[in-house]
Design an enzyme around this catalytic site. Structure first.
Site, PDB file in Angstrom:
ATOM      1  CE1 TYR A 177      37.698  48.640  34.750  1.00 11.12           C
ATOM      2  CE2 TYR A 177      40.007  49.264  34.713  1.00 11.12           C
ATOM      3  CZ  TYR A 177      38.970  48.585  35.291  1.00 11.12           C
ATOM      4  OH  TYR A 177      39.182  47.856  36.440  1.00 11.12           O
ATOM      5  CE  LYS A 221      40.743  47.480  39.467  1.00  9.25           C
ATOM      6  NZ  LYS A 221      40.551  46.872  40.805  1.00  9.25           N
TER       7      LYS A 221
HETATM    8  P1  NAD Z   1      31.845  42.912  43.227  1.00  5.76           P
HETATM    9  O1  NAD Z   1      30.889  44.022  42.979  1.00  5.76           O
HETATM   10  O2  NAD Z   1      31.284  41.585  43.480  1.00  5.76           O
HETATM   11  O3  NAD Z   1      32.885  43.297  44.363  1.00  5.76           O
HETATM   12  C1  NAD Z   1      33.346  44.601  44.586  1.00  5.76           C
HETATM   13  C2  NAD Z   1      33.411  44.764  46.093  1.00  5.76           C
HETATM   14  O4  NAD Z   1      33.945  46.037  46.455  1.00  5.76           O
HETATM   15  C3  NAD Z   1      32.034  44.660  46.744  1.00  5.76           C
HETATM   16  O5  NAD Z   1      32.016  43.588  47.653  1.00  5.76           O
HETATM   17  C4  NAD Z   1      31.882  45.977  47.484  1.00  5.76           C
HETATM   18  O6  NAD Z   1      31.214  45.804  48.710  1.00  5.76           O
HETATM   19  C5  NAD Z   1      33.343  46.368  47.693  1.00  5.76           C
HETATM   20  N1  NAD Z   1      33.493  47.779  48.000  1.00  5.76           N
HETATM   21  C6  NAD Z   1      33.164  48.847  47.225  1.00  5.76           C
HETATM   22  N2  NAD Z   1      33.390  49.990  47.903  1.00  5.76           N
HETATM   23  C7  NAD Z   1      33.873  49.634  49.133  1.00  5.76           C
HETATM   24  C8  NAD Z   1      34.275  50.348  50.285  1.00  5.76           C
HETATM   25  N3  NAD Z   1      34.219  51.693  50.357  1.00  5.76           N
HETATM   26  N4  NAD Z   1      34.728  49.648  51.370  1.00  5.76           N
HETATM   27  C9  NAD Z   1      34.776  48.291  51.339  1.00  5.76           C
HETATM   28  N5  NAD Z   1      34.386  47.557  50.287  1.00  5.76           N
HETATM   29  C10 NAD Z   1      33.939  48.219  49.190  1.00  5.76           C
HETATM   30  O7  NAD Z   1      32.764  42.890  41.891  1.00  5.76           O
HETATM   31  P2  NAD Z   1      34.089  42.061  41.543  1.00  5.76           P
HETATM   32  O8  NAD Z   1      34.137  42.102  40.059  1.00  5.76           O
HETATM   33  O9  NAD Z   1      34.117  40.765  42.253  1.00  5.76           O
HETATM   34  O10 NAD Z   1      35.246  43.032  42.071  1.00  5.76           O
HETATM   35  C11 NAD Z   1      36.305  42.608  42.916  1.00  5.76           C
HETATM   36  C12 NAD Z   1      37.627  43.163  42.414  1.00  5.76           C
HETATM   37  O11 NAD Z   1      37.956  42.536  41.179  1.00  5.76           O
HETATM   38  C13 NAD Z   1      37.622  44.664  42.127  1.00  5.76           C
HETATM   39  O12 NAD Z   1      38.865  45.208  42.521  1.00  5.76           O
HETATM   40  C14 NAD Z   1      37.493  44.714  40.620  1.00  5.76           C
HETATM   41  O13 NAD Z   1      38.001  45.918  40.057  1.00  5.76           O
HETATM   42  C15 NAD Z   1      38.360  43.529  40.266  1.00  5.76           C
HETATM   43  N6  NAD Z   1      38.221  43.033  38.886  1.00  5.76           N
HETATM   44  C16 NAD Z   1      36.997  42.693  38.406  1.00  5.76           C
HETATM   45  C17 NAD Z   1      36.882  42.235  37.104  1.00  5.76           C
HETATM   46  C18 NAD Z   1      35.542  41.877  36.534  1.00  5.76           C
HETATM   47  O14 NAD Z   1      35.411  41.823  35.300  1.00  5.76           O
HETATM   48  N7  NAD Z   1      34.537  41.594  37.345  1.00  5.76           N
HETATM   49  C19 NAD Z   1      38.021  42.090  36.303  1.00  5.76           C
HETATM   50  C20 NAD Z   1      39.271  42.442  36.838  1.00  5.76           C
HETATM   51  C21 NAD Z   1      39.361  42.914  38.134  1.00  5.76           C
END
Ligand code: NAD
Length: 264
Positions: free
Chosen positions: A157, A164
């Site tokens: 990570y 984060k």
């Molecule tokens: P995802 O890939 O579906 O979503 C990530 C989003 O970030 C995408 O829609 C992308 O377009 C957007 N993004 C990236 N760069 C960008 C920019 N410059 N401007 C605007 N938008 C931008 O993945 P996800 O897992 O749904 O991620 C959403 C959030 O959840 C993130 O913050 C991620 O770190 C967090 N998260 C995810 C997990 C997991 O296991 N999937 C766990 C904990 C937290």
């Protein structure tokens, strides 16, 4: 009547129907919120427009958070449709692939560090600042998504964990700043979910398997689990909660050592 009836929510971060933001949008729609959406680029635009239409919305705005102009333009355009709004969902993160695999120091460059922090943490504060005039004095709520790597050192990570940690600290400072005008700011720390972003983390599948084996609930979490908690946290039911990180992770974060009771 849903508990978000009469609330307006801007949802960022939809890249697919597996995105956590998609689960949040659906849950908020079920609870009666009116929705608006942003998309990162032209490739994602049709997907976000389709998701928006399915949830009764025709407000779909471009937003790449690496640009101050786009952040300001997004809220200017939103202000032309809504004279104010109540909920801002920040579901955005990015780090270059080489920074989220292998050893922390191997993928470490000034550029990777800055990119991860700018897109994943600074963007929350920048959006809160631009949204402030539209969210002021409405008992509104800002919500972001974090991960356990903010407070524990997790393999692969890497710099995203440091970003984060910055994001979670930003939640507390925003909560302190915006509380007097009625805006609450919180994070959900979600367990691993297979989304497009997650696929970029090395050995993600192995991590998910470990999680399902040892988390107290013995299952991974879904975007519906996260969506329902997000809807609650952004509603008046959570009116006394701000500056918090709420875990939606089948209880994984409470564990110390795992696997000690396993048979050899
Ligand atoms: P995802 O890939 O579906 O979503 C990530 C989003 O970030 C995408 O829609 C992308 O377009 C957007 N993004 C990236 N760069 C960008 C920019 N410059 N401007 C605007 N938008 C931008 O993945 P996800 O897992 O749904 O991620 C959403 C959030 O959840 C993130 O913050 C991620 O770190 C967090 N998260 C995810 C997990 C997991 O296991 N999937 C766990 C904990 C937290």
């Amino acid at each position: 009547m849903g508990f978000l009836q009469g609330k307006r929510a801007l949802i960022t971060g939809i890249a697919s129907d597996r995105s956590i933001a998609s689960g949040i949008a659906e849950a908020m729609h079920r609870q009666g919120a009116e929705l608006a959406f942003t998309y990162l680029n032209d490739k994602l635009r049709p997907r976000v427009e389709k998701a928006a239409a399915a949830l009764g919305s025709d407000i779909v705005l471009p937003l790449d958070v690496s640009s101050d102009e786009q952040i300001n333009a997004c809220f200017e355009q939103l202000g032309q449709r809504w004279d104010g709004f109540d909920i801002l969902v920040h579901a955005i993160a990015y780090a270059p692939r080489e920074a989220i695999e292998g050893e922390f120091l191997d993928g470490l460059t000034r550029e990777n560090w800055n990119t991860a922090h700018e897109i994943s943490a600074f963007s929350l504060a920048a959006m809160a600042k631009a949204a402030r005039p539209l969210m002021k004095d409405r008992n509104g709520s800002i919500l972001t998504l974090s991960y356990l790597g903010a407070e524990r050192a997790l393999q692969n990570y890497n710099v995203m964990g440091v970003a984060k940690a910055s994001l979670e600290a930003t939640v507390r400072y925003l909560a302190l700043n915006l509380g007097p005008e009625g805006t609450r700011v919180n994070a959900i720390s979600a367990g691993p979910i297979k989304t497009l972003s997650a696929a970029g983390i090395a050995n993600f599948r192995k991590m998910l398997g470990h999680f399902e084996q040892y988390a107290p609930l013995r299952r991974s979490v879904t975007i519906e689990d996260v969506g329902n908690t997000a809807a609650f946290l952004c509603s008046d039911l959570a009116a006394g909660i701000t500056g918090e990180v709420t875990y939606v992770d089948s209880g994984y974060n409470i564990l110390g050592m795992t696997g000690i009771g396993d048979e050899d």
